[in-house]
Write an enzyme that holds these catalytic residues in place. Structure first.
Site, mmCIF file in Angstrom:
data_model
loop_
_atom_site.group_PDB
_atom_site.id
_atom_site.type_symbol
_atom_site.label_atom_id
_atom_site.label_comp_id
_atom_site.label_asym_id
_atom_site.label_seq_id
_atom_site.Cartn_x
_atom_site.Cartn_y
_atom_site.Cartn_z
ATOM 1 N N SER A 39 -25.384 42.292 18.532
ATOM 2 C CA SER A 39 -24.497 41.831 17.488
ATOM 3 C C SER A 39 -24.362 42.844 16.356
ATOM 4 C CB SER A 39 -25.033 40.477 16.997
ATOM 5 O OG SER A 39 -24.047 39.755 16.320
ATOM 6 N N TYR A 40 -24.630 42.460 15.121
ATOM 7 C CA TYR A 40 -24.490 43.423 14.028
ATOM 8 C C TYR A 40 -25.511 44.564 14.158
ATOM 9 C CZ TYR A 40 -23.105 45.256 9.495
ATOM 10 O OH TYR A 40 -22.608 46.072 8.502
ATOM 11 N N ASP A 85 -18.984 35.226 25.511
ATOM 12 C CA ASP A 85 -19.118 35.249 24.052
ATOM 13 C C ASP A 85 -17.723 35.370 23.445
ATOM 14 O OD1 ASP A 85 -19.950 35.623 21.414
ATOM 15 O OD2 ASP A 85 -20.392 37.757 21.696
ATOM 16 N N GLY A 110 -26.439 40.038 11.961
ATOM 17 C CA GLY A 110 -26.042 39.217 10.826
ATOM 18 C C GLY A 110 -24.849 39.812 10.107
ATOM 19 N N HIS A 142 -23.280 35.186 23.623
ATOM 20 C CA HIS A 142 -23.626 36.248 22.670
ATOM 21 C C HIS A 142 -25.100 36.630 22.768
ATOM 22 C CE1 HIS A 142 -22.653 38.438 18.971
ATOM 23 N NE2 HIS A 142 -23.772 37.990 18.429
#
Lengths: 448, 448
Positions: free
Chosen positions: A158-159, A368, A62, A420
Site C-alpha cells: 500500500s502506501y 483490491d 497509510g 489489498h
C-alpha cells in the site's frame, strides 16, 4: 547484548504458550533525541535456523497505519489476533517460516511509536520517514549485531509503495559512504498493491471500478470527461465525481471487492470515509485523495485494537513505556491529515533501484479496489522496462495462483482472488510468493 | 389427467424421502412426430400453495446443455446433486419456494430430449429451437391444464440469452392469433449472464479479461489492433489472439474467475477447450467463438452426469424410455458444432419485447469471464433505453448484493461476487432476485 536481552518478550498474554520455539523481541529505538522520537519494533527470529535466514523488514502504509497492528497481527506475523477475543493464535503461514522478521511502526506517531513534538512543529512526510527509518535501522543493528551480515530485504504494501523505494534509496546512498560498521547488506524490495504513482493509481482505480461493475456508466462518463489525473489540482467536476465515488465505497469494502463486511455492525467503519481529509479551501487535491489510509480490514481491526490496548500486553511487549495519553490505534488519521510531503510518483526511484541491481518484486492482489491491479499495470508501463519473460501463469498446487511478468530489473506477480492485504486474503499463496522472492526464483509455472 | 398422472415421479433413487411435500412430474412431450423429436421436462410444483404461484420455465444454454442437468441438478432446482456421490439433496434456496418450476431440455438432442433424425438432415438452430419449445409448451399445457391460467415467465442463463427472447417473441406472436385454449398467460423474462449480442459480448470478454488481470498487455494490444468484433469473419491476426486467449482459459475457470477448479484432476475439463469447434476452412468465425458451451461447473458435473446416467433414476424419471444408444451428457458438443442458425444479436427482439410491455429483467454475476458484466453493459447501451432509476446498491441483509439500474422497459441487476451460474455461486441472493422479479419489486435499497 544487554539491551537486546531487555527487549526479549517473555510470556505474552493471550498467546499460545507451548507451540512455538522462536525467540521474539520488542521495544523502542530512539530515533531522534532532540525531537523526542522513538520508534517501536517487534522482531521475530525465523522459526528454524534463524542464523541461516535473511532479515526482512515489513512496513504497512497509510500513511499512519501500524505494521505491528496490521502486518504482524492481521496479515503475515507469527501471532494473528483471534476472532471475537483480544487474544492471539499461531499463523501457520507466518513469514518467519522463511526469514527473520522485523515489524516497524513508522514514522514516529504511528502505532506504538511516539513523538513528543507536535505535528505542527515537525510534520511527518515521505522524506523524514525514510531518514527516520534509516536511523532506526542503524541503531537496531547496533542492538542486534548478530543480524547485521544477513541479507536484508524490505517488504510491505500500500502506501509502503512510497516508504519502501524511498528508504531503499536512502540505504543505497548511505551505504556508498558508510563505514563497514554501518553498512547494511541490502538486497531487495517486495511491495504489494503498491501506491507508487498518483496519476496512474487514480486512473486505474476509476477504470477498474467500472470494469468491476461498481460505478455507473453516468459516473464513469463524468470521470472521463472531467478528470485529468496528471494535474495536481483536479477540476471541481472531477472533485464531484470523486465524492460520488467515495459514497459507493462506503457500502462495500474497497480493499476486497467480493468479501462481505464483518458483521460487527453496519455501516462498517470504512477507511474510504476519510476521502475528504485534507481539503484545502474546500477543494480536494489529488494528493489528499490518494492518502486514504490503506490496509484496513473491518473484520479483524477491532480485535487487534483491543488486544494491543491490553495493559498486560503492552507491558509484555515493552510498549507504551512512557504512558502516552491516547490509546493505541491501528491508523492515526491525524498523521494522514497533515502529511504534505509525498512524492507524486516513485517511478524514477524504482527505476534507479532497478539500475542499482536491487531485486525488486511488485505483487498485486487482483480483487483490491484501492490500488487495483489495473493501477499497478499502468504504473509498470510508465516504468518502461523491457520484458524478459512475458505474462505466464504461476501455480499453488493444482490451481493458478496468478500471473507474472519478468521485466529487466523487476518482477511483477498478480495473486488471483486476493484483496489489498494479500497475506490476509490468501496466506498460503502469500508465503509461497515470499519464499520465491527470497530465493530469487520464478514461481512454479506448472501445477504440482 | 391420466397422462399427467403417468408422469408423476414417485420414489426417486438417492433423493431425500420424507423432507419435502411438493409433487413433481417428468417425461416426454412429442415435439414433432414426423421428425421423431421428443422433448424431456421435469416439473416441480411450488413448495407451498402451488395454485397461487406463477409458472416459470427455466432454460440453460450451450447450445446443447441440459436444463435438467444444470438448472435443476446444479443451480436452482429443489434437488441438487451431492458432492462425491450420484445422489441428491434438498436445496434450501430452490426457486420452487416462489413458483411452479419447469425445466426443459431443449432443443431435441439435448439432455434426455431426443431426435430420431440426424443433425445433418435437420440441423438445430435458434429458429427451430424457439418454435420447438413453443410447440412443447402448447402440448404441455394440454397435459397440465390446471397451470394454464397461471402467470407464465421464462428464466434462464447464458445462451438462453438467445433462446428466451426468441421463444418469447414466438409466444407473443402466436398469442395474437391463438384460440383461447392455446393462449399463454405470458408476463415476462429473466436472463442471467446472457449471450445477447456477438459484437458487444466478445468486446466485453476481452476488455474485462484485461481489467481482471487475466491477459497480458501484449495480447490486449493485439486484440485492440487486429479485432473488429462487428465483422462476421475476423482477421487471421484476431483469430490468433483469440487462440492465445483460449489457452489462458484452459487454466482457470472462465465461468468463475476467482474460484478454484474442483480437485477431480488437473487440467479440469473446461468448456473453453472447445473454442475451436466449428472451424470453417481453418478459420474461426466469430459465431463459432461465441458458441462455447456455457454454464459448465467442473465441480458438480461429474456427479450430475453419474446421477442422471443411473438406470434406476432414468426409470423413475420416465427418461430415456426409447433406450437411446448414447449416455446422458450435460452438454452435447455435436449440437453446438452444427449450430449454424444463430442471431448475431437479439437486441432488436429484446427492444420489441420491452415495447410489448413484457417484464424484462437481466442479471449478471460480476465474476464471470464468459459473459462478463462488461459485455452486458455494452449490450444494454446498444439497446438505448432511457434510464428511470440510475445505478443503486441493493442489499442481502447487511451486505451489498450488487447494483441495479431501472431502464424504461428493462431492469438490470448485478450480483456481486457471483460467477456465470449465479444460483450456484450465491443461492440466497439468486432466490431473492427471483422473488423480486416475480413480485415486480425493486430489490431492497437499504440494509435490513
Amino acid at each position: 547484548m544487554a539491551a537486546q536481552e531487555l527487549d526479549r518478550v517473555g510470556s505474552l498474554p493471550g498467546a499460545p504458550i507451548h507451540s512455538y520455539a522462536f525467540k521474539h523481541y520488542s521495544g523502542y529505538v530512539t530515533n531522534d533525541e532532540h525531537l523526542g522520537k522513538a520508534l517501536f519494533y517487534w522482531f521475530f527470529e525465523a522459526m528454524e535456523k534463524p542464523d541461516e535466514k535473511p532479515l526482512v523488514l515489513w512496513l504497512n502504509g497509510g500513511p499512519g497505519c501500524s505494521s505491528v497492528g496490521f502486518g504482524q497481527a492481521q496479515e503475515l506475523g507469527p501471532f494473528l489476533v483471534k476472532k471475537d477475543v483480544p487474544e492471539l493464535e499461531l499463523n501457520p503461514y507466518a513469514w518467519n517460516h522463511a526469514a527473520n522478521l522485523l515489524f516497524l511502526d513508522s514514522p514516529a506517531g504511528v502505532g506504538f511509536s511516539y513523538t513528543n513534538t507536535s505535528f505542527e512543529i515537525d510534520p511527518p512526510g515521505d522524506n523524514s520517514t525514510a531518514h527516520g527509518s534509516y536511523a532506526f535501522l542503524v541503531r537496531w543493528f547496533q542492538r542486534f549485531p548478530q543480524h547485521k551480515m544477513k541479507e536484508f530485504y524490505i517488504a510491505g504494501e500500500s502506501y509502503a509503495g512510497h516508504y519502501i523505494p524511498q528508504l531503499a534509496n536512502v540505504i543505497v546512498e548511505e551505504n556508498k559512504k558508510a563505514s563497514k560498521e554501518n553498512y547494511i547488506n541490502f538486497k531487495g524490495i517486495l511491495i504489494g498493491n503498491a501506491y507508487m504513482d498518483g496519476d496512474t493509481d487514480l486512473q486505474g482505480i476509476v477504470d477498474s471500478a467500472w470494469h468491476h461493475a461498481i460505478i455507473s456508466d453516468t459516473l464513469y462518463s463524468a470521470f472521463l470527461k472531467s478528470c485529468d489525473f496528471s494535474m495536481e489540482i483536479l477540476s471541481p467536476e472531477c472533485d464531484a465525481a470523486l465524492d460520488e465515488f467515495s459514497v459507493l465505497y462506503k457500502l462495500i469494502d474497497i480493499y476486497s471487492l467480493y468479501t462481505p463486511y464483518c458483521d460487527l455492525g453496519y455501516p462498517a467503519l470504512n477507511a474510504s470515509s476519510s476521502l475528504k481529509i485534507g481539503q484545502t479551501n474546500g477543494r480536494v487535491s489529488k494528493f489528499d485523495l490518494l492518502k486514504i489510509p490503506m490496509g484496513f480490514d473491518p473484520c479483524t481491526q477491532t480485535y487487534a485494537t483491543e488486544y494491543l490496548n491490553r495493559e498486560d500486553v503492552q507491558r509484555a511487549l515493552h510498549a507504551n513505556t512512557t504512558g502516552v495519553s491516547y490509546p493505541y490505534v491501528l491508523c492515526r488519521n491525524s498523521i494522514n491529515a497533515v502529511w504534505k510531503d509525498s512524492d507524486m510518483t516513485v517511478v524514477p526511484i524504482v527505476k534507479k533501484l532497478a539500475e542499482e541491481g536491487l531485486r525488486i518484486w511488485i505483487f498485486s492482489g487482483d480483487t483490491d479496489g484501492r490500488i487495483p491491479t489495473t493501477s499497478t499495470r499502468y504504473t509498470l508501463k510508465k516504468l518502461g522496462l523491457p520484458i524478459k519473460e512475458d505474462w505466464s501463469p504461476w501455480f499453488t498446487h493444482k490451481q493458478v495462483g496468478g500471473w507474472s511478468v519478468v521485466y529487466d530489473g523487476l518482477t511483477f506477480v498478480t495473486v488471483r482472488g486476493a484483496g489489498h492485504m494479500v497475506p490476509t486474503s490468501l496466506p498460503e499463496q502469500a508465503l509461497q510468493l515470499f519464499k520465491h522472492f527470497l530465493a530469487n526464483q520464478n514461481l512454479p509455472s506448472k501445477p504440482f
